[in-house]
Design an enzyme around this catalytic site. Structure first.
Site, PDB file in Angstrom:
ATOM      1  N   ASP A  51      39.104 -67.453 -48.778  1.00  0.00           N
ATOM      2  CA  ASP A  51      39.788 -66.242 -48.320  1.00  0.00           C
ATOM      3  C   ASP A  51      38.907 -65.309 -47.495  1.00  0.00           C
ATOM      4  O   ASP A  51      38.369 -64.345 -48.039  1.00  0.00           O
ATOM      5  CB  ASP A  51      40.328 -65.488 -49.546  1.00  0.00           C
ATOM      6  CG  ASP A  51      41.416 -64.508 -49.166  1.00  0.00           C
ATOM      7  OD1 ASP A  51      41.811 -64.511 -48.000  1.00  0.00           O
ATOM      8  OD2 ASP A  51      41.857 -63.754 -50.043  1.00  0.00           O
ATOM      9  N   GLU A  78      50.757 -66.359 -54.100  1.00  0.00           N
ATOM     10  CA  GLU A  78      50.483 -65.074 -54.750  1.00  0.00           C
ATOM     11  C   GLU A  78      51.768 -64.356 -55.160  1.00  0.00           C
ATOM     12  O   GLU A  78      51.942 -63.168 -54.926  1.00  0.00           O
ATOM     13  CB  GLU A  78      49.633 -64.184 -53.839  1.00  0.00           C
ATOM     14  CG  GLU A  78      48.288 -64.811 -53.516  1.00  0.00           C
ATOM     15  CD  GLU A  78      47.348 -63.917 -52.711  1.00  0.00           C
ATOM     16  OE1 GLU A  78      47.846 -63.086 -51.936  1.00  0.00           O
ATOM     17  OE2 GLU A  78      46.130 -64.059 -52.870  1.00  0.00           O
ATOM     18  N   LYS A 123      55.138 -66.224 -45.664  1.00  0.00           N
ATOM     19  CA  LYS A 123      54.248 -66.502 -46.796  1.00  0.00           C
ATOM     20  C   LYS A 123      55.170 -66.848 -47.952  1.00  0.00           C
ATOM     21  O   LYS A 123      55.919 -65.992 -48.427  1.00  0.00           O
ATOM     22  CB  LYS A 123      53.416 -65.260 -47.118  1.00  0.00           C
ATOM     23  CG  LYS A 123      52.612 -65.340 -48.418  1.00  0.00           C
ATOM     24  CD  LYS A 123      51.712 -64.098 -48.596  1.00  0.00           C
ATOM     25  CE  LYS A 123      50.953 -64.136 -49.911  1.00  0.00           C
ATOM     26  NZ  LYS A 123      50.046 -62.976 -50.069  1.00  0.00           N
ATOM     27  N   GLU A 144      38.514 -56.898 -44.961  1.00  0.00           N
ATOM     28  CA  GLU A 144      38.802 -56.829 -46.392  1.00  0.00           C
ATOM     29  C   GLU A 144      37.568 -57.133 -47.242  1.00  0.00           C
ATOM     30  O   GLU A 144      37.295 -56.451 -48.217  1.00  0.00           O
ATOM     31  CB  GLU A 144      39.925 -57.820 -46.736  1.00  0.00           C
ATOM     32  CG  GLU A 144      40.205 -57.938 -48.224  1.00  0.00           C
ATOM     33  CD  GLU A 144      41.325 -58.932 -48.543  1.00  0.00           C
ATOM     34  OE1 GLU A 144      41.928 -59.485 -47.605  1.00  0.00           O
ATOM     35  OE2 GLU A 144      41.588 -59.142 -49.734  1.00  0.00           O
TER      36      GLU A 144
HETATM   37  O1  GCW Z   1      43.127 -62.122 -49.063  1.00  0.00           O
HETATM   38  C1  GCW Z   1      44.284 -62.033 -49.770  1.00  0.00           C
HETATM   39  C2  GCW Z   1      44.513 -60.570 -49.796  1.00  0.00           C
HETATM   40  C3  GCW Z   1      45.964 -60.209 -49.942  1.00  0.00           C
HETATM   41  C4  GCW Z   1      46.746 -60.948 -48.892  1.00  0.00           C
HETATM   42  C5  GCW Z   1      46.558 -62.441 -49.080  1.00  0.00           C
HETATM   43  C6  GCW Z   1      47.246 -63.251 -48.004  1.00  0.00           C
HETATM   44  C7  GCW Z   1      48.723 -60.223 -47.749  1.00  0.00           C
HETATM   45  O2  GCW Z   1      43.731 -59.997 -50.806  1.00  0.00           O
HETATM   46  O3  GCW Z   1      46.073 -58.817 -49.790  1.00  0.00           O
HETATM   47  O4  GCW Z   1      48.117 -60.624 -48.933  1.00  0.00           O
HETATM   48  O5  GCW Z   1      45.202 -62.750 -48.998  1.00  0.00           O
HETATM   49  O6  GCW Z   1      46.597 -63.604 -47.054  1.00  0.00           O
HETATM   50  O7  GCW Z   1      48.419 -63.531 -48.148  1.00  0.00           O
END
Ligand code: GCW
Length: 716
Positions: free
Chosen positions: A381, A307, A303, A409
């Protein structure tokens, strides 16, 4: 006094027997209840003849021996030679003697290296069942498939089963941190006990491998994509090696996440610039170090520049530069790089749903051969429902791998019963139209659309150290179903539910029928009570637990629910049509046309693609406001129906699992009402309309719902 003690002892024993049931997942191997059937099986299965002697072969024959012995209620022994008893013969192509080969007439070209064949054969007038494959791992998969036939009480007469996995990489992504917390984990702490590794091998590791192998999963990324570079130090690699050793006989490769800035953090270098030769060499040396101790190491999942994670862009380079540099490092050893396309930026004013495609599509054809780009099923997401990600099918020269989220989630954590294979199937069946009608996502993912060399499906694991592994007994079905669909993305989720229920609980039709229906409907229920008609990302901040459509104060606009629903006096929904952000244009013209037009856009995706007036007339004649309110109510009603179903099947289930699910459904019902009331009260401020007949009145005020805080919500 004595009797009290006895009662206590009895309670402990029965508790641990039930706890074991929870722990044993779908590998219960309960003794077959139907005695006629058991007798029938016993006449065909009088022994096992095991021909191989590799670690995998020995593991396979043990599993078969244990499974059959338990289910048939009689010791089934393993022999190395055929005698006069009807046997299950197990062995890979090279281990079969000419007599068996002749009798079976198997054409091994019909399967790939991980495939298997299960065939009824006859040698010297004696019936046998042969389970074979090109390699021992195929035999292992064949054995689990055969055990499943018995578990689900199927006939084993005249068998002729030929099966191969349709994807190469069938992998779990653990978002597990080195301190054993699990990002978005709702089933306890991480399975990996780093402090006790490498010397202490928890039985869990072995049972984890068994469970995964039984559904065809062949890879695991042990660490969080929000990565810690320490995992790449010798101290930790030794621990990783110990896990790799446990998983190897089960055909499971270990992968790690690579923190892009690792050369700085653990290598003492000044930069992590992928174009700097010293950096490329550092990774080459690191790869060599890893492969020296784990020769079958799978590769890295990354990744980057997402973020806040470091990546090539920190040095003015792009994703291709970063991925290819790492690809070169692992290529000599046969490793691969799974590079994630989950990117969006606060500096990009564009619709978030468009950003990953905008960034990655132009890279098509630029990645090295051992790179596969990992794409989430939808463009935002892991929502209860999203249209398929526009990248699928849009990169003919770059293999894409699917990323599903098994952990819930955004779908009620491990307290809500939601059968996810239904969601997975919906995505896989979606038509991208990229190469004409029928260009489904499944065909992109299994490589048949563009003839890709590497293919794969990843699932973000919902596993932790809870006794039952997944927090909710029914969340086990999501792990199971993920594995089955990764093996074959064309499987029907209803058939998977049937298999899982029979293997996990019992074969009684009075149990199977209603409970299967409950599972099948559960996915639409959660969509209805959380985000009906294409709404999305209106969960509360950070932890994503419960409703938060009012949240508007977060620093990044696209982290706020108001960004996604855009409710106002005129209506609700995100205009991604031609007149809006034109996100529809990222799809193939046929798909774009369907989504763009209000008339043809599926109602389930309506507010994903359109900002629609409150008075807009839905297909069933209701105006949008009424229709939406009724959907929320329907979701609540569906959960109530689930409770009713469950309360009727008590006599078919052990008391512990019965009670657990009953309590969890009670929570789910409460929370479904919470979702309905909070969302409707909030949106009502904009619609200015009364709740339609049939929708229950909220018992609390909007202010009350807005005041709720969950400081220690798990997984955050
Ligand atoms: O959905 C978001 C989540 C994060 C996650 C991110 C990702 C691992 O809230 O917790 O980080 O996606 O997929 O990288």
């Amino acid at each position: 006094m004595i009797s009290l003690r006895l009662i206590f002892l009895f309670l402990i024993i029965s508790f641990s027997a039930s706890a074991q049931k929870d722990y044993k997942l779908w590998l219960q191997y309960d003794k077959i209840a139907n005695t006629d059937l058991r007798t029938k099986y016993l006449s065909d299965i009088q022994g096992i003849v095991s021909l191989g002697n590799s670690e995998t072969a020995v593991t396979s024959s043990k599993e078969l021996e244990n499974g059959l012995t338990e289910m048939l209620g009689t010791k089934i022994t393993v022999k190395s030679k055929l005698d006069q008893a009807s046997s299950i013969i197990i062995g890979s192509e090279s281990s079969l003697n000419s007599e068996i080969q002749k009798a079976s007439e198997i054409d091994f070209n019909q399967i790939n290296d991980e495939g298997f064949i299960i065939k009824s054969i006859s040698i010297k007038n004696k019936k046998h069942i042969l389970i074979s494959g090109k390699k021992d791992v195929g035999v292992l998969y064949g054995i689990y498939s055969f055990l499943r036939l018995i578990q689900t009480n199927k006939s084993i007469q005249n068998l002729d089963i030929i099966d191969s996995p349709k994807t190469n990489i069938r992998i779990l992504n653990h978002w597990d941190n080195l301190d054993r917390t699990v990002e978005r984990g709702y089933a306890g702490f991480s399975l990996w006990n780093w402090q006790k590794l490498p010397d202490f091998i928890d039985q869990r590791y072995i049972d984890y491998a068994r469970a995964n192998a039984s559904i065809g999963i062949n890879g695991t990324v042990l660490t969080n994509v929000n990565a810690n570079a320490l995992i790449l130090t010798p101290q930790y690699l030794e621990k990783v090696e110990a896990l790799a050793k446990v998983f190897r006989p089960y055909g499971i490769k270990v992968y790690l996440t690579a923190r892009f800035s690792a050369p700085i953090e653990i290598g003492g270098l000044k930069t992590a610039d992928p174009k700097d030769a010293a950096i490329a060499n550092w990774w080459k040396a690191k790869a060599k170090e890893i492969y020296t101790i784990i020769p079958d190491f799978g590769g890295f999942l990354v990744k980057a520049n997402s973020e806040g994670q470091p990546g090539p862009q920190n040095y003015g380079r792009d994703h291709v530069d970063g991925a290819n540099m790492l690809a070169d490092a692992v290529a000599p050893f046969g490793g691969i790089i799974m590079w994630r396309a989950f990117v969006y930026s606060e500096h990009d004013a564009n619709d978030r749903a468009k950003q990953a495609y905008a960034e990655f599509q132009p890279y098509d054809g630029k990645f090295k051969e051992n790179v596969i780009v990992q794409v989430k099923n939808g463009a935002i997401d892991f929502q209860p429902r999203e249209p398929f990600h526009p990248l699928f099918g849009a990169t003919p020269k770059t293999p894409l791998m699917m990323e599903f989220q098994i952990t819930q989630e955004y779908l009620g954590f491990s307290t809500h019963l939601v059968y996810l294979p239904k969601l997975f199937q919906e995505v896989l069946e979606s038509d991208t139209y990229q190469k004409g009608k029928g260009s489904t996502v499944a065909k992109v993912v299994d490589g048949t659309l563009y003839k890709n060399k590497i293919t794969g499906i990843a699932g973000v694991a919902n596993i932790g150290n809870d006794i039952n592994w997944t927090g909710h007994p029914f969340a086990q079905a999501n792990w199971y179903g993920f594995g089955r669909l990764a093996w074959n993305p064309y499987l029907d989720s209803e058939i998977i539910a049937d298999e899982w229920l029979r293997s996990t609980f019992c074969n009684d039709e009075n149990f199977i029928r209603p409970v299967k229906e409950m599972m099948i409907n559960s996915r639409e229920a959660v969509v209805n009570y959380m985000t009906p008609l294409g709404l999305h990302h209106i969960m509360d901040t950070g932890h994503h637990y419960g409703p938060g459509p009012w949240v508007s104060n977060l620093s990044r606009p696209e982290w706020n629910p108001v960004y996604y629903h855009k409710a106002d006096k005129n209506g609700i929904g995100f205009d991604r049509s031609k007149t809006g952000t034109n996100a529809v244009a990222q799809y193939a013209p046929e798909a774009a046309k369907i989504f763009d037009n209000l008339e043809t856009c599926p109602e389930k995706d309506l507010l994903w693609f359109h900002h629609v007036p409150w008075d807009y007339k839905l297909k069933d004649g209701h105006n949008l406001w009424d229709g939406m309110a009724l959907k929320y109510q329907e979701g609540v009603n569906q959960v109530k129906a689930m409770q009713e179903t469950w309360n009727k099947i008590e006599k078919y289930v052990d008391s512990q699992r019965f009670k657990e699910v009953q309590m969890l459904l009670n929570i789910q019902y409460k929370e479904a009402k919470w979702w309905r009331d909070a969302c409707l009260l909030y949106f009502q401020q904009y619609s200015g309309k009364e709740l339609p007949i049939g929708v229950e009145k909220p018992t609390q005020s909007l202010e009350y719902f807005q005041s709720l805080k969950f400081p220690f919500a798990p997984g955050n």
